[in-house]
Scaffold this motif. Sequence first.
Motif, short mmCIF file in Angstrom:
data_model
loop_
_atom_site.label_atom_id
_atom_site.label_comp_id
_atom_site.label_asym_id
_atom_site.label_seq_id
_atom_site.Cartn_x
_atom_site.Cartn_y
_atom_site.Cartn_z
N VAL A 124 0.91 -1.14 0.00
CA VAL A 124 0.00 0.00 0.00
C VAL A 124 0.95 1.19 0.00
O VAL A 124 1.74 1.37 0.93
CB VAL A 124 -0.92 0.02 1.24
N VAL A 125 0.88 1.99 -1.07
CA VAL A 125 1.92 2.97 -1.33
C VAL A 125 1.33 4.24 -1.93
O VAL A 125 0.25 4.19 -2.55
CB VAL A 125 2.99 2.34 -2.27
N ASP A 126 2.01 5.36 -1.75
CA ASP A 126 1.59 6.58 -2.43
C ASP A 126 1.67 6.35 -3.94
O ASP A 126 2.71 5.88 -4.44
CB ASP A 126 2.51 7.76 -2.07
N THR A 127 0.62 6.67 -4.64
CA THR A 127 0.57 6.47 -6.09
C THR A 127 1.71 7.21 -6.79
O THR A 127 2.25 6.73 -7.79
CB THR A 127 -0.79 6.92 -6.64
N ALA A 128 2.11 8.34 -6.25
CA ALA A 128 3.16 9.15 -6.87
C ALA A 128 4.57 8.58 -6.68
O ALA A 128 5.49 8.99 -7.38
CB ALA A 128 3.13 10.57 -6.31
N ASP A 129 4.73 7.64 -5.76
CA ASP A 129 6.07 7.05 -5.58
C ASP A 129 6.50 6.34 -6.85
O ASP A 129 5.79 5.49 -7.37
CB ASP A 129 6.08 6.07 -4.40
N LYS A 130 7.67 6.69 -7.33
CA LYS A 130 8.17 6.13 -8.59
C LYS A 130 8.87 4.79 -8.39
O LYS A 130 8.86 3.95 -9.26
CB LYS A 130 9.12 7.12 -9.24
N GLU A 131 9.51 4.60 -7.26
CA GLU A 131 10.24 3.35 -6.99
C GLU A 131 9.75 2.75 -5.68
O GLU A 131 9.72 3.42 -4.66
CB GLU A 131 11.74 3.61 -6.90
N LEU A 132 9.38 1.48 -5.73
CA LEU A 132 8.95 0.79 -4.51
C LEU A 132 10.13 0.29 -3.71
O LEU A 132 10.06 0.16 -2.50
CB LEU A 132 8.05 -0.40 -4.88
N THR A 133 11.21 -0.01 -4.40
CA THR A 133 12.39 -0.59 -3.78
C THR A 133 13.64 0.04 -4.38
O THR A 133 13.74 0.15 -5.60
CB THR A 133 12.42 -2.12 -4.00
N THR A 134 14.58 0.40 -3.50
CA THR A 134 15.85 0.97 -3.97
C THR A 134 16.98 0.13 -3.40
O THR A 134 17.14 0.05 -2.18
CB THR A 134 16.00 2.44 -3.49
N PRO A 135 17.77 -0.52 -4.27
CA PRO A 135 18.89 -1.34 -3.77
C PRO A 135 19.92 -0.47 -3.05
O PRO A 135 20.14 0.68 -3.42
CB PRO A 135 19.49 -1.93 -5.04
N ASP A 136 20.56 -1.04 -2.04
CA ASP A 136 21.67 -0.36 -1.36
C ASP A 136 22.80 -0.20 -2.37
O ASP A 136 23.00 -1.05 -3.24
CB ASP A 136 22.17 -1.18 -0.17
N ARG A 137 23.53 0.83 -2.24
CA ARG A 137 24.65 1.08 -3.15
C ARG A 137 25.94 0.64 -2.53
O ARG A 137 26.21 0.62 -1.45
CB ARG A 137 24.74 2.56 -3.50
#
Length: 134
Positions: free
Chosen positions: A121-134
């Motif tokens: 359940v997420v803000d519709t405007a969020d472009k990425e659900l998951t961001t890998p660690d760098r």
Amino acid sequence: MKINPLMVATALVFATPAVADDIHETVATNLAHAIPNLPGKSLVAVEVNYPPGGSSRPHHHAKSAFIYAYVVSGTIESQVEGEPARTYRAGESFFETPGAHHVLGRNVSATEPAKLLAVFVVDTADKELTTPDR
């Protein structure tokens, strides 16, 4: 079917190629839909398939994402930063709070695949659900 940018972003994040000698999960979006009675929120369901010995790279989830996870098959070990690692078997579920740092996700078995259904359940405007660690 209309293409949802959230689905595309999810697919791109999870489609990162595996590093040599590492076996990683594959992720497919099953559903992405705005929640009509919660303006600005969407429901996104993804199927996470872990091959035998497969794992997820450490990653952060969207700051707005509340996640319900259900183990469809196999046995999965999962850990969110600040909490102990836990093992979940088929039929068991867990949740992750918004902005969680997922430091461990792996198939416990070296011989059998495992499958997880993750519902965001997420803000519709969020472009990425998951961001890998760098």
